[in-house]
Design a protein around this motif. Sequence first.
Motif, PDB file in Angstrom:
ATOM      1  N   MET A 115      20.138   5.781  -0.324  1.00  0.00           N
ATOM      2  CA  MET A 115      18.689   5.778  -0.347  1.00  0.00           C
ATOM      3  C   MET A 115      18.175   7.123  -0.846  1.00  0.00           C
ATOM      4  SD  MET A 115      17.682   3.495   2.958  1.00  0.00           S
ATOM      5  CE  MET A 115      18.497   4.442   4.221  1.00  0.00           C
ATOM      6  N   ASP A 116      18.878   7.678  -1.789  1.00  0.00           N
ATOM      7  CA  ASP A 116      18.537   8.984  -2.328  1.00  0.00           C
ATOM      8  C   ASP A 116      17.120   9.023  -2.888  1.00  0.00           C
ATOM      9  OD1 ASP A 116      21.616   8.371  -3.721  1.00  0.00           O
ATOM     10  OD2 ASP A 116      21.350   9.705  -2.021  1.00  0.00           O
ATOM     11  N   ASN A 117      16.295   9.845  -2.305  1.00  0.00           N
ATOM     12  CA  ASN A 117      14.939  10.116  -2.783  1.00  0.00           C
ATOM     13  C   ASN A 117      14.042   8.885  -2.885  1.00  0.00           C
ATOM     14  OD1 ASN A 117      15.615  12.797  -2.951  1.00  0.00           O
ATOM     15  ND2 ASN A 117      16.188  12.670  -5.099  1.00  0.00           N
ATOM     16  N   TYR A 118      14.399   7.787  -2.269  1.00  0.00           N
ATOM     17  CA  TYR A 118      13.527   6.619  -2.251  1.00  0.00           C
ATOM     18  C   TYR A 118      12.625   6.710  -1.024  1.00  0.00           C
ATOM     19  CZ  TYR A 118      16.423   4.239  -5.707  1.00  0.00           C
ATOM     20  OH  TYR A 118      17.091   3.876  -6.839  1.00  0.00           O
ATOM     21  N   PRO A 119      11.352   6.377  -1.199  1.00  0.00           N
ATOM     22  CA  PRO A 119      10.531   6.289   0.006  1.00  0.00           C
ATOM     23  C   PRO A 119      11.001   5.075   0.810  1.00  0.00           C
ATOM     24  CG  PRO A 119       9.311   5.514  -1.906  1.00  0.00           C
ATOM     25  CD  PRO A 119      10.618   6.060  -2.406  1.00  0.00           C
ATOM     26  N   THR A 120      11.003   5.194   2.104  1.00  0.00           N
ATOM     27  CA  THR A 120      11.426   4.074   2.927  1.00  0.00           C
ATOM     28  C   THR A 120      10.301   3.562   3.808  1.00  0.00           C
ATOM     29  OG1 THR A 120      12.291   5.612   4.561  1.00  0.00           O
ATOM     30  CG2 THR A 120      13.848   4.736   2.935  1.00  0.00           C
ATOM     31  N   SER A 121       9.102   4.100   3.620  1.00  0.00           N
ATOM     32  CA  SER A 121       7.947   3.554   4.332  1.00  0.00           C
ATOM     33  C   SER A 121       6.712   3.754   3.464  1.00  0.00           C
ATOM     34  CB  SER A 121       7.774   4.221   5.696  1.00  0.00           C
ATOM     35  OG  SER A 121       7.454   5.576   5.557  1.00  0.00           O
ATOM     36  N   TRP A 122       5.779   2.835   3.639  1.00  0.00           N
ATOM     37  CA  TRP A 122       4.569   2.855   2.834  1.00  0.00           C
ATOM     38  C   TRP A 122       3.362   2.632   3.726  1.00  0.00           C
ATOM     39  CZ3 TRP A 122       9.115   0.496   1.696  1.00  0.00           C
ATOM     40  CH2 TRP A 122       9.782   0.967   0.566  1.00  0.00           C
ATOM     41  N   ALA A 123       2.303   3.369   3.444  1.00  0.00           N
ATOM     42  CA  ALA A 123       1.063   3.290   4.231  1.00  0.00           C
ATOM     43  C   ALA A 123      -0.096   3.666   3.314  1.00  0.00           C
ATOM     44  CB  ALA A 123       1.133   4.247   5.416  1.00  0.00           C
ATOM     45  N   PRO A 124      -1.320   3.361   3.733  1.00  0.00           N
ATOM     46  CA  PRO A 124      -2.466   3.799   2.934  1.00  0.00           C
ATOM     47  C   PRO A 124      -2.435   5.314   2.754  1.00  0.00           C
ATOM     48  CG  PRO A 124      -3.180   2.263   4.618  1.00  0.00           C
ATOM     49  CD  PRO A 124      -1.739   2.586   4.897  1.00  0.00           C
ATOM     50  N   ARG A 125      -2.878   5.756   1.613  1.00  0.00           N
ATOM     51  CA  ARG A 125      -2.883   7.197   1.346  1.00  0.00           C
ATOM     52  C   ARG A 125      -3.735   7.920   2.374  1.00  0.00           C
ATOM     53  NH1 ARG A 125      -3.110   7.309  -5.215  1.00  0.00           N
ATOM     54  NH2 ARG A 125      -1.036   6.416  -5.446  1.00  0.00           N
ATOM     55  N   GLN A 126      -3.220   9.053   2.815  1.00  0.00           N
ATOM     56  CA  GLN A 126      -3.894   9.814   3.865  1.00  0.00           C
ATOM     57  C   GLN A 126      -5.286  10.254   3.433  1.00  0.00           C
ATOM     58  OE1 GLN A 126      -1.541  13.061   5.330  1.00  0.00           O
ATOM     59  NE2 GLN A 126      -2.265  12.677   7.399  1.00  0.00           N
ATOM     60  N   ALA A 127      -5.446  10.621   2.175  1.00  0.00           N
ATOM     61  CA  ALA A 127      -6.758  11.042   1.678  1.00  0.00           C
ATOM     62  C   ALA A 127      -7.766   9.902   1.766  1.00  0.00           C
ATOM     63  CB  ALA A 127      -6.651  11.537   0.239  1.00  0.00           C
ATOM     64  N   LEU A 128      -7.306   8.686   1.529  1.00  0.00           N
ATOM     65  CA  LEU A 128      -8.181   7.521   1.625  1.00  0.00           C
ATOM     66  C   LEU A 128      -8.618   7.281   3.064  1.00  0.00           C
ATOM     67  CD1 LEU A 128      -9.422   5.081   0.108  1.00  0.00           C
ATOM     68  CD2 LEU A 128      -7.344   3.837   0.687  1.00  0.00           C
ATOM     69  N   VAL A 129      -7.698   7.429   4.001  1.00  0.00           N
ATOM     70  CA  VAL A 129      -8.022   7.233   5.417  1.00  0.00           C
ATOM     71  C   VAL A 129      -8.996   8.300   5.893  1.00  0.00           C
ATOM     72  CG1 VAL A 129      -7.072   7.084   7.748  1.00  0.00           C
ATOM     73  CG2 VAL A 129      -5.811   6.091   5.834  1.00  0.00           C
ATOM     74  N   VAL A 130      -8.749   9.538   5.530  1.00  0.00           N
ATOM     75  CA  VAL A 130      -9.652  10.630   5.914  1.00  0.00           C
ATOM     76  C   VAL A 130     -11.033  10.408   5.302  1.00  0.00           C
ATOM     77  CG1 VAL A 130     -10.078  13.116   5.655  1.00  0.00           C
ATOM     78  CG2 VAL A 130      -7.802  12.288   6.298  1.00  0.00           C
ATOM     79  N   SER A 131     -11.066   9.977   4.052  1.00  0.00           N
ATOM     80  CA  SER A 131     -12.348   9.688   3.397  1.00  0.00           C
ATOM     81  C   SER A 131     -13.085   8.558   4.107  1.00  0.00           C
ATOM     82  CB  SER A 131     -12.137   9.316   1.936  1.00  0.00           C
ATOM     83  OG  SER A 131     -11.564  10.383   1.228  1.00  0.00           O
TER      84      SER A 131
END
Length: 139
Positions: free
Chosen positions: A1-17
């Motif tokens: 799993m070299d350098n692969y993201p293993t979790s996904w979520a809404p972008r933090q900037a979008l949530v803060v906005s």
Amino acid sequence: MDNYPTSWAPRQALVVSAWAVTALLLVGVVADVVTGDRGGLVLFALATLAAGAFAAHSTLVRPRLAADAEGLVARTLSGTHRLPWAQTRTRLRTTRRLGRDGVTLEVEHEDELYVFGWLDLGEDPRDVLDVLSTLRARG
């Protein structure tokens, strides 16, 4: 799993906005209460509820999707759902509305269907499916 993201979520900037917009709309609600503007109060209150619901949902169900060697983990408001690779099917669905193509990642597990768009995942569902396919092949 070299350098692969293993979790996904809404972008933090979008949530803060979303939280910032909710706070600004709440100021509008208070201002309309003070000035007695009932029409504005209804509109600001509905907008505040909508933005606040999006912000709360995006905050509470982080990460929306995660993957490891055993399978997927999907988070919803009803809880965390473990989806083993052997019983899970993933695919992309493209729909055309108003002249635009919308791509979603569909995860099917038994009689459950989880649908994730780019807002849920924080990146293009096509890229997420590529990573999931690689992880499934390795697992």
